[in-house]
Design a protein around this motif. Structure first.
Motif, PDB file in Angstrom:
ATOM      1  N   LEU A 227     -43.623  -6.480 -82.183  1.00  5.01           N
ATOM      2  CA  LEU A 227     -43.213  -7.126 -81.039  1.00  5.01           C
ATOM      3  C   LEU A 227     -43.912  -8.352 -81.281  1.00  5.01           C
ATOM      4  O   LEU A 227     -43.077  -9.525 -80.970  1.00  5.01           O
ATOM      5  N   LEU A 228     -45.131  -8.627 -81.467  1.00  2.00           N
ATOM      6  CA  LEU A 228     -45.618 -10.143 -81.893  1.00  2.00           C
ATOM      7  C   LEU A 228     -45.034 -10.461 -83.202  1.00  2.00           C
ATOM      8  O   LEU A 228     -44.678 -11.795 -82.896  1.00  2.00           O
ATOM      9  N   LEU A 229     -44.800  -9.981 -84.229  1.00  3.90           N
ATOM     10  CA  LEU A 229     -44.269 -10.519 -85.482  1.00  3.90           C
ATOM     11  C   LEU A 229     -42.775 -10.836 -84.933  1.00  3.90           C
ATOM     12  O   LEU A 229     -42.389 -12.129 -85.390  1.00  3.90           O
TER      13      LEU A 229
ATOM     14  N   GLY B 194     -33.919  -8.169 -82.265  1.00  2.00           N
ATOM     15  CA  GLY B 194     -34.767  -8.769 -81.270  1.00  2.00           C
ATOM     16  C   GLY B 194     -34.392  -8.566 -79.753  1.00  2.00           C
ATOM     17  O   GLY B 194     -35.296  -8.518 -78.965  1.00  2.00           O
ATOM     18  N   CYS B 195     -33.237  -7.933 -79.482  1.00  4.75           N
ATOM     19  CA  CYS B 195     -32.862  -7.349 -78.045  1.00  4.75           C
ATOM     20  C   CYS B 195     -33.375  -5.814 -78.002  1.00  4.75           C
ATOM     21  O   CYS B 195     -33.795  -5.306 -76.906  1.00  4.75           O
ATOM     22  N   LEU B 196     -32.921  -5.076 -79.064  1.00  5.20           N
ATOM     23  CA  LEU B 196     -33.298  -3.755 -79.119  1.00  5.20           C
ATOM     24  C   LEU B 196     -34.807  -3.340 -79.180  1.00  5.20           C
ATOM     25  O   LEU B 196     -35.028  -2.385 -78.485  1.00  5.20           O
ATOM     26  N   LEU B 197     -35.455  -3.976 -80.009  1.00  5.02           N
ATOM     27  CA  LEU B 197     -36.882  -3.740 -80.067  1.00  5.02           C
ATOM     28  C   LEU B 197     -37.688  -3.877 -78.632  1.00  5.02           C
ATOM     29  O   LEU B 197     -38.178  -2.765 -78.364  1.00  5.02           O
ATOM     30  N   PRO B 198     -37.576  -4.962 -77.945  1.00  2.25           N
ATOM     31  CA  PRO B 198     -38.206  -4.976 -76.532  1.00  2.25           C
ATOM     32  C   PRO B 198     -37.645  -4.065 -75.860  1.00  2.25           C
ATOM     33  O   PRO B 198     -38.597  -3.173 -74.931  1.00  2.25           O
ATOM     34  N   TRP B 199     -36.371  -3.747 -75.572  1.00  2.00           N
ATOM     35  CA  TRP B 199     -35.712  -2.585 -74.936  1.00  2.00           C
ATOM     36  C   TRP B 199     -36.392  -1.216 -75.258  1.00  2.00           C
ATOM     37  O   TRP B 199     -36.669  -0.505 -74.320  1.00  2.00           O
ATOM     38  N   ALA B 200     -36.605  -1.008 -76.361  1.00  2.00           N
ATOM     39  CA  ALA B 200     -37.046   0.441 -76.782  1.00  2.00           C
ATOM     40  C   ALA B 200     -38.467   0.261 -76.132  1.00  2.00           C
ATOM     41  O   ALA B 200     -39.125   1.445 -76.056  1.00  2.00           O
TER      42      ALA B 200
END
Length: 172
Positions: free
Chosen positions: A34-36, A101-107
């Motif tokens: 998430l930071l990367l 970029g949308c799916l990783l924070p949502w996951a």
């Protein structure tokens, strides 16, 4: 005579609980990703194609050649025409990166509120790491940056995401 001891799931849980929480195996690499994502995505979005082309030219050129730098700058400037096909490729790459970029924070959000999704997310991220290792330039050991990236996958991401996925799938 060799004495073997049967290891039960409970003893594995006790050992893991005393040394390290298995949840750390999931949240440490996800937090790092998430930071990367926050830093690299914003840099790609705001710096754009010109930054990417300059970095590619920088890594592919001979540092002893000063005239090569002028040629590279002219080459990068030749892509300024918005009709050039490289813009379509860049846009496609940024669309895919935007989806990530949308799916990783949502996951991460879903996994935070519903722990039952963490194992499948860890499996998905483990497969993503294997795909990173299978890319064409992944094993180019002459490039120190590429070697560092692959070693991070091998030493950090596979043991954490993969370890969490295997542990929760087969031993929990």
């Amino acid at each position: 005579r060799v004495h073997t001891k049967n290891v039960s799931v409970e003893s594995i849980n006790n050992i893991m609980g005393s040394m390290l929480s298995t949840e750390t195996l999931f949240w440490a690499p996800l937090g790092m990703d998430l930071l990367l994502l926050a830093t690299t995505y914003s840099y790609c979005r705001f710096s754009g194609l010109e930054w990417y082309l300059k970095s590619v030219n920088q890594h592919s050129s001979d540092p002893s050649s000063n005239s090569k730098k002028d040629d590279d700058d002219n080459h990068v400037n030749s892509f300024n025409d918005e009709k050039h096909p490289i813009h379509s490729v860049w846009d496609l790459a940024m669309i895919a990166y935007s989806a990530y970029g949308c799916l990783l924070p949502w996951a991460a959000y879903v996994c935070y509120y519903d722990a039952s999704h963490r194992t499948s997310c860890a499996w998905a991220m483990t497969m993503l790491m294997f795909h990173k290792m299978m890319s064409k330039g992944a094993w180019n050991w002459e490039d120190a940056g590429q070697k560092s990236k692959i070693m991070t996958v091998i030493v950090f991401y596979l043991p954490t995401y993969g370890g969490y996925a295997v542990y929760n799938t087969f031993f929990k």
